[in-house]
Design an enzyme around this catalytic site. Structure first.
Site, PDB file in Angstrom:
ATOM      1  CD  GLU A 262      32.449  10.428 -64.773  1.00 53.59           C
ATOM      2  OE1 GLU A 262      32.547  11.542 -65.311  1.00 53.59           O
ATOM      3  OE2 GLU A 262      33.272   9.995 -63.948  1.00 53.59           O
ATOM      4  CD  GLU A 296      32.261  12.845 -69.584  1.00 50.95           C
ATOM      5  OE1 GLU A 296      32.172  12.170 -68.542  1.00 50.95           O
ATOM      6  OE2 GLU A 296      33.186  13.662 -69.782  1.00 50.95           O
TER       7      GLU A 296
HETATM    8  N1  ARG Z   1      34.508  13.108 -64.357  1.00 50.15           N
HETATM    9  C1  ARG Z   1      34.437  14.239 -65.253  1.00 50.15           C
HETATM   10  C2  ARG Z   1      35.159  13.801 -66.518  1.00 50.15           C
HETATM   11  O1  ARG Z   1      34.597  13.216 -67.338  1.00 50.15           O
HETATM   12  C3  ARG Z   1      35.036  15.479 -64.708  1.00 50.15           C
HETATM   13  C4  ARG Z   1      34.361  16.069 -63.537  1.00 50.15           C
HETATM   14  C5  ARG Z   1      35.236  16.990 -62.832  1.00 50.15           C
HETATM   15  N2  ARG Z   1      34.552  17.840 -61.950  1.00 50.15           N
HETATM   16  C6  ARG Z   1      35.148  18.596 -61.032  1.00 50.15           C
HETATM   17  N3  ARG Z   1      34.419  19.364 -60.343  1.00 50.15           N
HETATM   18  N4  ARG Z   1      36.418  18.589 -60.796  1.00 50.15           N
HETATM   19  O2  ARG Z   1      36.322  13.890 -66.700  1.00 50.15           O
HETATM   20 ZN    ZN Z   2      36.524  11.625 -67.185  1.00 54.12          ZN
END
Ligand code: ARG
Ligand code: ZN
Length: 875
Positions: A262, A296
């Site tokens: 995101e 996202e």
């Molecule tokens: N924030 C992201 C989502 O939309 C996931 C990112 C996770 N990345 C990681 N390297 N653990 O859920």
């Molecule tokens: Zn997320």
């Protein structure tokens, strides 16, 4: 090297502004940063310690004065400057090697483009910084690269300058007006095409929408764009949230560890969650794209504008955002079916995680590697915990509470406790006990006893709760649990519900709130013994234990007014039957399928004008993995044999009905992703799935015909998967045909790998090993690893758990091969074996041996170490 929540301290310095410039070259990248730092007045005078990994430091200046070597120290993961003023500028130049970055964290190359993934701790691989979410800074980014190879240069915020340089290079400058933690930073460079659209927000802001992809994919972006606009509208209508920049960009990349990211104004996506055309993507893919695009987008408020104080709070943004995307998808499609799919996933994966050695609370207390905590517990159970609060507060109360949350915490980095406080303050409800859902791991179990007294027309439910011990947590206090309930009369009508002490009934469905270890609820004015329907809509993530007879379950399967509970009753009925057959088999007896079950199934099957998508859910048998989870000790062969036997019996007994169903629901006309069309396809493909178990020539011909008709990928793949799992002579030809058609489309080839890895055939492991040398396969591409290896180890229990242990050895081999390349993906794979204690002694020994082998590997990543170590340690 364990990090604890209780050790949290505010940062020693703030970084108000960061100006970055990137110079991208074929062999390396130069990164220059200018940080405006200010000491946190709350903290004593102390050295500045910045995070940094795999950086080659080229120069360092403090307020324009070059620092001498003795003024700072460079460690493997940090840069320390002992003497710094309270407020100063730090200028730093480093060299990094994105071309060699196979971990796909920080800046890396995917195909011919550059992109970034900074969550959770990837930014420290780009430059020295305070890489923690409670340090929020204003970013400007300039990017310089060769114009012919990288015509498109993107970063967060607004494009403010572009210039052509003399040597065939060009430079752009982006400015993001919103302070953000560095995990939301993004950069993309490549030769990309884009589709554009625009969106006018409720208050009249014109937003430029762009989806960037590699040139050959430009005709696969429409669905993603439509989903984005739907999500923008939905967030305005349901949460009063508008988009806040003039441009919103999405970029699809082929090599990506997770689903999507995101980053502020510049989402980077696994191409799997962007690209779709009816001939390349299934209904499930289309729905996945809609859900992830929305997820996202929703993060812009729940994650970016309000972010996490520390990574223990991950569910603050993920649980809430998953709940938001689930509700969005429910509104876009079939609400009842969406809920069933979400609970099915929760029960299959999260309940198993909660019962295993990696069990952790929605808000964990400690971790070794944060990447290991992007789990079904933090995401899906976290979403259930938000859903329960929304349920307890009611629609208006919940909206008031989220309004308060956005108003109170905009621009801040906060905790899950801050979120619950908003729920409390806006509603006046006390949620102290409810906070246990964030604190304690484990799936609570409800035991229910009922009694009916005809003379006083009183029906009583006694509900007791307990939560099993989990690693580091024993004897947990009772939870605050909302139990939605209805009572059915003999005709299947919902009875009016009046609790003893109330003057009149309050509707026909209501929520009982459990708080004590054991509680009794008396319903009065109940004229006959009712059939209870508990936990309607899956009102709490708990297990229910209640002695209900098969006829009662059949009645609920046919008549419950709650569609979710019709599905739930059918699942329980099938589960009971299959587990009984497993016992019969284990005792050397015949496996029996009672005629009553077949009849109930037939009646449901022919209940003509019903919601077909719901019908398909009700008629699906529970998965082998889930069935195994319900046993004291998993009987791998027994579960497979019993489930297949039942499938075959149903196919033979209902052959004509199933054939009629397939024929009546042929595809005609244009492909549409509407709930009714999806429902038709899923019911027909389920019927085909049963039929193929009958092994009849007619079934095979229907399957081949559907493959050859090639109407859309949903139907082609359903047929191909059935052929791939079969012994039909046409199997090889169909697989070869599909391969030759789709060789150049990586996402479609992922499906080709997956259907072969899923086949419950004795030669599947050898096939999978062979496919690893296929020219299209690569250990460096996470989608390929998941499609082939992940599918075999995670979705083919009968072959993965081969008694000779070859499946386990294969997994450990792959994990050790992958760890030096991509620890995150390696650790995720190894998890597939973490429930090893649930199996028989021989299999336990084999799996344990592989964990020990992994632990002996020198130079193991933190990611893999944590999974292997914890899998072995917890009892
Ligand atoms: N924030 C992201 C989502 O939309 C996931 C990112 C996770 N990345 C990681 N390297 N653990 O859920
Ligand atoms: Zn997320």
């Amino acid at each position: 090297n364990t990090i604890y929540l209780k050790d949290y301290q505010p940062p020693a310095f703030f970084i108000e502004q960061i100006d970055l410039s990137f110079d991208l070259f074929d062999s390396h990248t130069l990164v220059e940063s200018r940080l405006q730092l200010r000491r946190n007045p709350q903290r004593e005078a102390e050295p500045l310690v910045l995070d940094g990994e795999q950086l080659e430091l080229l120069s360092l200046q403090l307020d324009d004065r070059p620092l001498a070597a003795e003024e700072y120290r460079v460690g493997a993961t940090s840069l320390t400057i002992d003497q710094v003023p309270d407020s100063f500028e730090l200028k730093c130049r480093v060299r990094i090697l994105p071309q060699q970055n196979t971990a796909l964290e920080g800046l890396y190359q995917s195909g011919s483009m550059f992109c970034t993934q900074c969550e959770a701790e990837g930014f420290r691989r780009i430059t020295y910084f305070l890489d923690r979410p409670d340090v929020m800074s204003r970013f400007t980014t300039s990017i310089t690269a060769k114009r012919s190879a990288y015509p498109v240069l993107l970063s967060n915020g607004n494009l403010v300058a572009e210039e052509l340089l003399e040597d065939g290079r060009h430079r752009v400058r982006w400015e993001d007006p919103f302070p953000k933690p560095c995990y939301l930073f993004a950069l993309v460079a490549g030769d990309l095409r884009d589709i554009r659209d625009s969106y006018t927000t409720a208050s009249g802001r014109e937003v430029d929408l762009r989806i960037y992809v590699e040139p050959e994919n430009i005709d696969k972006c429409e669905h993603a764009m439509r989903s984005l606009k739907n999500a923008m509208r939905w967030d305005e209508q349901h949460y009063g949230r508008e988009y806040d920049l003039d441009i919103y960009m999405i970029v699809a990349v082929n090599d990506f560890n997770m689903g999507a990211m995101e980053n502020k104004g510049l989402n980077v996506f696994n191409s799997k969650y962007v690209l779709a055309r009816p001939d390349t993507a299934t209904d499930q893919d289309f729905q996945g794209i809609e859900g992830v695009i929305a997820h996202e987008y929703f993060h812009n408020w729940t994650g970016n504008r309000i972010t996490c104080r520390d990574w223990f709070q991950l569910s603050l943004k993920e649980g809430l955002t998953v709940f938001r995307d689930q509700e969005f998808s429910a509104d876009m499609g079939s609400r009842g079916v969406k809920r069933i799919e979400d609970v099915r996933l929760l029960r299959a994966h999260q309940f198993a995680e909660d019962a295993g050695p990696m069990a952790h609370p929605v808000r964990p207390d400690s971790y070794i590697e944060i990447n290991n905590f992007y789990t079904v517990t933090v995401y899906e159970k976290g979403a259930e915990v938000v859903r329960m609060q929304a349920h307890l507060l009611g629609p208006e109360g919940y909206r008031k509470a989220t309004d308060l949350y956005f108003e109170r915490h905009d621009g801040q980095a906060v905790t899950t406790d801050d979120f619950v406080k908003c729920m409390e303050d806006a509603s006046g409800r006390h949620l102290e006990q409810f906070r246990h859902w964030y604190r304690y791991a484990g799936t609570p179990v409800l035991e229910v006893d009922e009694s009916y007294d005809a003379a006083s027309q009183r029906y009583s439910l006694t509900i007791s709760q307990h939560c099993p011990d989990t690693p580091g947590q024993r004897n947990k206090p009772p939870f605050h649990i909302p139990v939605a309930i209805g009572l059915l009369d003999a005709q299947g009508n919902d009875l009016p519900l009046q609790l003893a002490g109330e003057v009149a009934p309050v509707g026909t469905q209501r929520v009982l709130e459990l708080r004590d270890q054991i509680e009794t609820f008396h319903f009065v004015g109940i004229p006959e013994r009712p059939v209870p329907s508990l936990l309607r809509g899956g009102s709490a993530p708990v297990k229910l234990e209640m002695a209900l007879s098969d006829p009662v379950l059949m009645f609920r399967m046919a008549h419950d007014s709650d569609g979710f509970n019709r599905w739930d009753a059918a699942q329980l009925l099938a589960q009971r039957l299959i587990l009984k057959m497993v016992e019969q088999r284990a005792a050397g007896a015949q496996m029996e399928v009672p005629a009553g079950f077949i009849d109930a199934f037939r009646q449901t099957l022919v209940s003509a004008d019903e919601d077909q998508a719901l019908l398909a859910q009700v008629l699906s048998l529970p998965a082998e993995g889930y069935l195994g989870d319900q046993m004291e000790e998993v009987d791998v062969e027994g579960v497979h044999a019993a489930r297949e036997r039942l499938r075959q019996q149903l196919a033979e007994s209902l052959h004509d009905e199933l054939v009629a169903l397939v024929e009546a629901n042929r595809e005609q006309g244009e492909y549409r992703i509407e709930p009714a069309d999806i429902g038709r396809r899923s019911l027909r493909n389920l019927a085909l799935h049963y039929l193929m178990a009958a092994g009849s020539e007619q079934a095979l011909q229907l399957c081949l015909a559907q493959y050859q008709a090639g109407h859309n990928m949903t139907d082609v793949l359903a047929a191909l998967a059935l052929l791939a799992a079969s012994d039909a002579p046409q199997r090889t030809e169909a697989l070869a045909d599909f391969e030759s058609r789709w060789r150049d489309d990586p996402l479609v080839m992922d499906k080709w790998f997956a259907v072969q890895a899923m086949a419950p055939r004795a030669d599947t492991l050898e096939t999978v090993q062979g496919l690893m040398s296929h020219p299209v396969f690569s250990m460096r591409n996470p989608n390929k690893v998941r499609g082939l290896i992940g599918t075999f180890c995670g979705a083919n229990p009968i072959q993965f758990h081969r008694a000779d242990g070859a499946g386990y050895r294969f997994l450990a081999d792959r994990v050790l091969e992958l760890d030096p390349l991509n620890p995150q993906v390696a650790a995720r794979l190894l998890r597939l074996m973490s429930c090893w204690r649930r199996y028989d002694g021989a299999r336990q020994a084999l799996m344990k041996g592989q964990f020990e082998r992994v632990l002996q590997q020198p130079g193991l990543s933190r990611d893999l170490f944590e999974i292997a170590e914890k899998s072995l340690e917890a009892g």
